[in-house]
Design a protein around this motif. Structure first.
Motif, mmCIF file in Angstrom:
data_model
loop_
_atom_site.group_PDB
_atom_site.id
_atom_site.type_symbol
_atom_site.label_atom_id
_atom_site.label_comp_id
_atom_site.label_asym_id
_atom_site.label_seq_id
_atom_site.Cartn_x
_atom_site.Cartn_y
_atom_site.Cartn_z
ATOM 1 N N ALA A 84 43.666 -17.795 -69.231
ATOM 2 C CA ALA A 84 45.007 -18.250 -69.637
ATOM 3 C C ALA A 84 45.211 -18.063 -71.131
ATOM 4 C CB ALA A 84 45.201 -19.717 -69.254
ATOM 5 N N SER A 85 44.192 -18.336 -71.910
ATOM 6 C CA SER A 85 44.282 -18.148 -73.357
ATOM 7 C C SER A 85 44.532 -16.677 -73.697
ATOM 8 C CB SER A 85 42.986 -18.645 -74.007
ATOM 9 O OG SER A 85 43.023 -18.473 -75.398
ATOM 10 N N MET A 87 45.894 -14.417 -71.678
ATOM 11 C CA MET A 87 47.230 -14.039 -71.212
ATOM 12 C C MET A 87 48.301 -14.508 -72.193
ATOM 13 S SD MET A 87 47.090 -14.469 -67.042
ATOM 14 C CE MET A 87 46.496 -16.147 -67.030
ATOM 15 N N LYS A 88 48.182 -15.726 -72.703
ATOM 16 C CA LYS A 88 49.140 -16.242 -73.682
ATOM 17 C C LYS A 88 49.121 -15.391 -74.942
ATOM 18 C CE LYS A 88 48.907 -21.002 -72.087
ATOM 19 N NZ LYS A 88 48.367 -22.339 -72.369
ATOM 20 N N LEU A 89 47.939 -14.998 -75.383
ATOM 21 C CA LEU A 89 47.815 -14.151 -76.561
ATOM 22 C C LEU A 89 48.479 -12.799 -76.323
ATOM 23 C CD1 LEU A 89 46.554 -14.014 -79.395
ATOM 24 C CD2 LEU A 89 44.511 -13.082 -78.321
ATOM 25 N N LEU A 91 50.854 -12.064 -74.210
ATOM 26 C CA LEU A 91 52.301 -12.247 -74.143
ATOM 27 C C LEU A 91 52.897 -12.459 -75.530
ATOM 28 C CD1 LEU A 91 52.493 -14.511 -70.978
ATOM 29 C CD2 LEU A 91 53.348 -12.156 -71.177
ATOM 30 N N SER A 92 52.208 -13.217 -76.374
ATOM 31 C CA SER A 92 52.729 -13.477 -77.724
ATOM 32 C C SER A 92 52.753 -12.213 -78.577
ATOM 33 C CB SER A 92 51.914 -14.576 -78.412
ATOM 34 O OG SER A 92 50.650 -14.089 -78.836
ATOM 35 N N TRP A 93 51.906 -11.261 -78.253
ATOM 36 C CA TRP A 93 51.865 -9.991 -78.988
ATOM 37 C C TRP A 93 52.747 -8.934 -78.326
ATOM 38 C CZ3 TRP A 93 49.348 -8.083 -83.385
ATOM 39 C CH2 TRP A 93 48.670 -9.049 -84.123
#
Length: 145
Positions: A84-85, A87-89, A91-93
């Motif tokens: 999850a960490s 995936m969030k990274l 998506l943020s990029w």
């Protein structure tokens, strides 16, 4: 779920990450290929190693090299937290996708990835190649000569 926290690694984590890499290499039967050593520091129970890459057609993507969780912490949500960490990274990029490889025998991992919604993208037209250190030296000397 295991009582763990997920954070970006720092330089102080290097020895502990190498220890986990050694455990992963042992698990995979490849310890003899690992060219690192370790001295213990604060204890980590898993890691997800990634790198940024880019394709002409899709732009930036996150490539996951390794996901490893110590045996005693598996099936307790640690891998999900690490994933999850990442995936969030991604998506943020603004990544268009994430990519990784899995050995066919890694049924537990493959089932985990499929539960996430991952799709196998193996095709007959794509092959993976490897040049080891000696082969690189030989190829370079043949090209430069």
């Amino acid at each position: 779920m295991a009582d763990v926290s997920v954070r970006e690694a720092s330089e102080d984590d290097c020895d502990e990450i190498i220890r986990l890499m050694q455990e992963f290499a042992t698990h995979e039967g490849n310890l003899h290929l690992l060219k690192t050593s370790v001295q213990s520091r604060p204890r980590l129970v898993g890691y997800l190693l990634y790198m940024w890459s880019f394709t002409t057609m899709s732009g930036r993507f996150l490539f996951v090299e390794d996901l490893f969780v110590e045996k005693n912490f598996r099936r307790k949500g640690v891998g999900s937290l690490l994933w999850a960490s990442a995936m969030k990274l991604a998506l943020s990029w603004g990544c268009g996708y994430m990519q990784w490889m899995a050995k066919r025998r890694n049924t537990m991992g493959i089932n985990f990835y499929k539960k996430l919604g991952a799709v196998e993208t193996n095709t007959d037209s794509i092959m993976t190649f490897t040049l080891d250190n000696d082969a690189m030296k030989t190829a370079c000397s043949n090209i430069v000569s």
